[in-house]
Structures are given as C-alpha cells and as structure tokens.
Design a protein around this motif. Structure first.
Motif, mmCIF file in Angstrom:
data_model
loop_
_atom_site.group_PDB
_atom_site.id
_atom_site.type_symbol
_atom_site.label_atom_id
_atom_site.label_comp_id
_atom_site.label_asym_id
_atom_site.label_seq_id
_atom_site.Cartn_x
_atom_site.Cartn_y
_atom_site.Cartn_z
ATOM 1 N N HIS A 89 0.765 -1.108 0.071
ATOM 2 C CA HIS A 89 -0.191 -0.139 -0.351
ATOM 3 C C HIS A 89 0.834 0.949 0.038
ATOM 4 N N ALA A 90 1.838 1.222 0.914
ATOM 5 C CA ALA A 90 2.802 2.357 0.716
ATOM 6 C C ALA A 90 3.147 2.883 0.207
ATOM 7 N N LEU A 91 4.175 1.587 -0.838
ATOM 8 C CA LEU A 91 4.804 1.674 -2.210
ATOM 9 C C LEU A 91 3.470 2.175 -3.245
ATOM 10 N N HIS A 92 2.559 2.389 -3.492
ATOM 11 C CA HIS A 92 1.681 2.543 -4.374
ATOM 12 C C HIS A 92 1.123 3.534 -3.920
ATOM 13 N N ALA A 93 1.614 4.423 -3.185
ATOM 14 C CA ALA A 93 0.498 5.585 -2.874
ATOM 15 C C ALA A 93 1.426 6.945 -3.447
ATOM 16 N N ARG A 150 8.275 -3.121 -5.344
ATOM 17 C CA ARG A 150 8.065 -3.012 -5.410
ATOM 18 C C ARG A 150 6.046 -3.533 -5.241
ATOM 19 N N GLU A 151 6.728 -4.175 -6.767
ATOM 20 C CA GLU A 151 5.568 -5.301 -7.311
ATOM 21 C C GLU A 151 5.619 -6.288 -6.595
ATOM 22 N N ALA A 216 -8.965 9.563 -10.935
ATOM 23 C CA ALA A 216 -7.520 9.229 -11.634
ATOM 24 C C ALA A 216 -6.696 9.593 -9.362
ATOM 25 N N HIS A 217 -5.339 9.007 -9.653
ATOM 26 C CA HIS A 217 -4.560 8.384 -8.325
ATOM 27 C C HIS A 217 -4.894 10.238 -7.489
ATOM 28 N N PRO A 218 -5.037 9.962 -6.500
ATOM 29 C CA PRO A 218 -4.080 10.660 -5.489
ATOM 30 C C PRO A 218 -3.756 11.789 -5.672
ATOM 31 N N ASP A 219 -2.376 11.558 -6.196
ATOM 32 C CA ASP A 219 -1.778 12.422 -5.559
ATOM 33 C C ASP A 219 -2.025 13.442 -6.884
ATOM 34 N N PHE A 230 -1.839 14.183 4.763
ATOM 35 C CA PHE A 230 -2.814 13.040 4.892
ATOM 36 C C PHE A 230 -2.049 11.540 5.217
ATOM 37 N N LEU A 231 -0.976 11.763 4.583
ATOM 38 C CA LEU A 231 -0.614 10.338 4.639
ATOM 39 C C LEU A 231 0.862 10.167 5.851
#
Length: 244
Positions: A89-93, A150-151, A216-219, A230-231
C-alpha cells in the motif's frame, strides 16, 4: 424495458443497457442521457485514461509477517534480527515507482528517529524507527530496480536488515487481515478528502452507482502538500522537515 442503442435516446425513465444487464440498480438518469460524458458510462466501458494500465494486485503475504500501522512490515529472522520494508500500500501511494533513502550499514538509530525515507519531489515521507536498532544491511536494489521491487515487496523488496536493541511494542504490530481493514478505512477517508477538495468530476468519478470511486490517482487530484499531510497524519510519520 426499452433497449437503448447508441443512436437512439430512450424515453425519460427508461433504463440504460447496464441496468438491463443487471450490472447496476435502476435509477433515473440525471445527465440528459448524454452517455459520452457520463462518468459511470465511461468507467464501465473502460474509457478513462488512468484505467488503461491494469490495477496492481496485492501480492501474497506470508503469515509470519507483521505490519505496523505506518505501513512498515517486519519479518523476524531471529529474536533480534529482523527484515523490515514498506508494504504494498505504501509503495503504491504514488503512481510512479518510489525513491527510497536508506541508512548505511552500521548506523545506530534511536527509537523515533528517521529509519528510512520516501523521497517525493523536494519533500520526503520519513518513517520513525519502532525501537532502538542497528542497521546490518540495506537493499541496494532499491537504487535502480524500484519499479520491480514494489510489485513484490514481501520477498525481494525488503528495505533493511536490522538488529533490534530494544523491545518492539506488540500492540503496534498486526497481521495482514488487520492492516488490510485499516487500508480500507484509509482509502475511504482519502476518497472523502478528494471529494471535499476537488471539483473536477472527470477525476473524481462522482456517480451514484460507484460511490464516487476515484478515476485518477489521489496524487493527481489533491495538491501535493495536502496529500503528503494526509499520509503523514494517517501513517504516524515524522513531521515535515525540509532538510530531510
């Protein structure tokens, strides 16, 4: 029911083909049957640009792994020797592969000091050490192979091998099911923040049927400073430090 075609508009109140197929529940269209700009219709047909790439699948997690709510994972090799890494989860933030800054072998790190950092533009997310420890080894593959690691973070994607100098707080470490439930709660809070902050429906996907699922990605939706804040808050990371 009247079947809709792409060249004919249904009478007011008639269902679209997705309703006829039983994919979604019935409700009246509030967009004038303009399917070409309907976020729900586009999502169902896979026409959002950010949906072109497959959604990453969470890899298998060994039962012996334990997770910290900061999204660190730990795997004991002995009573004091542990593998540590960041979870899937963190690596795909962020949509791009992360850049990690790892301490050199031999370094002593006190509890609460920076254990490792994820570099994001000119800032960093910094994880506090869960106890006093000594770094025995760092995974140099993160320098040039972050995209692949990261995968598969629970195998070759470890970040550090450390020797614990103090006890770990058992209540801070949970199993895979518990961290997954925590992630669901976190994603819900993040989605609500995106909807409160952004007015761009093309990225929010604000439809009644999908609960406002982000397209879309939150970033890409939130200002970077808001997303990082937030993180840091939800993961219990160290506060902003421009010098990282």
């Amino acid at each position: 029911m009247t079947k809709r075609t792409r060249n004919s508009a249904p009478a007011v109140g008639s269902p679209c083909i997705w309703m006829e197929a039983g994919v979604i529940d019935y409700w009246l269209c509030d967009r004038g049957f303009n399917c070409d700009t309907c976020p729900l219709d586009m999502a169902l047909r896979g026409r959002f640009p950010d949906r072109a790439r497959p959604v990453p699948r969470t890899p298998w997690v060994p039962e012996s792994l334990r997770f910290h709510l900061s999204h660190l994972w730990g795997h004991p090799q002995s009573e004091t020797k542990w593998l540590l890494g960041l979870d899937f989860h963190a690596l795909h933030a962020f949509p791009d592969p992360p850049t990690l800054s790892l301490p050199r072998p031999g370094r002593r790190i006190a509890i609460g000091d920076t254990l490792l950092s994820m570099l994001v533009g000119g800032e960093a997310l910094r994880w506090p050490a869960p106890t006093d420890l000594i770094v025995l080894e760092r995974n140099e593959n993160w320098t040039n192979n972050g995209s692949a690691l990261r995968e598969n973070p629970y195998d070759d994607g470890w970040a550090l091998i450390v020797k614990l100098q103090g006890p770990l707080e058992p209540s801070d470490w949970v199993d895979a099911d518990t961290i997954q439930a925590f992630c669901v709660t976190e994603r819900t809070a993040l989605k609500e923040l995106c909807h409160e902050t952004s007015q761009d429906e093309s990225t929010l996907g604000a439809t009644a049927a999908d609960g406002g699922t982000l397209t879309a990605h939150p970033d890409r939706i939130l200002p970077r400073s808001v997303y990082l804040a937030f993180l840091r808050d939800h993961w219990g990371l160290l506060p902003l430090n421009s010098g990282f």
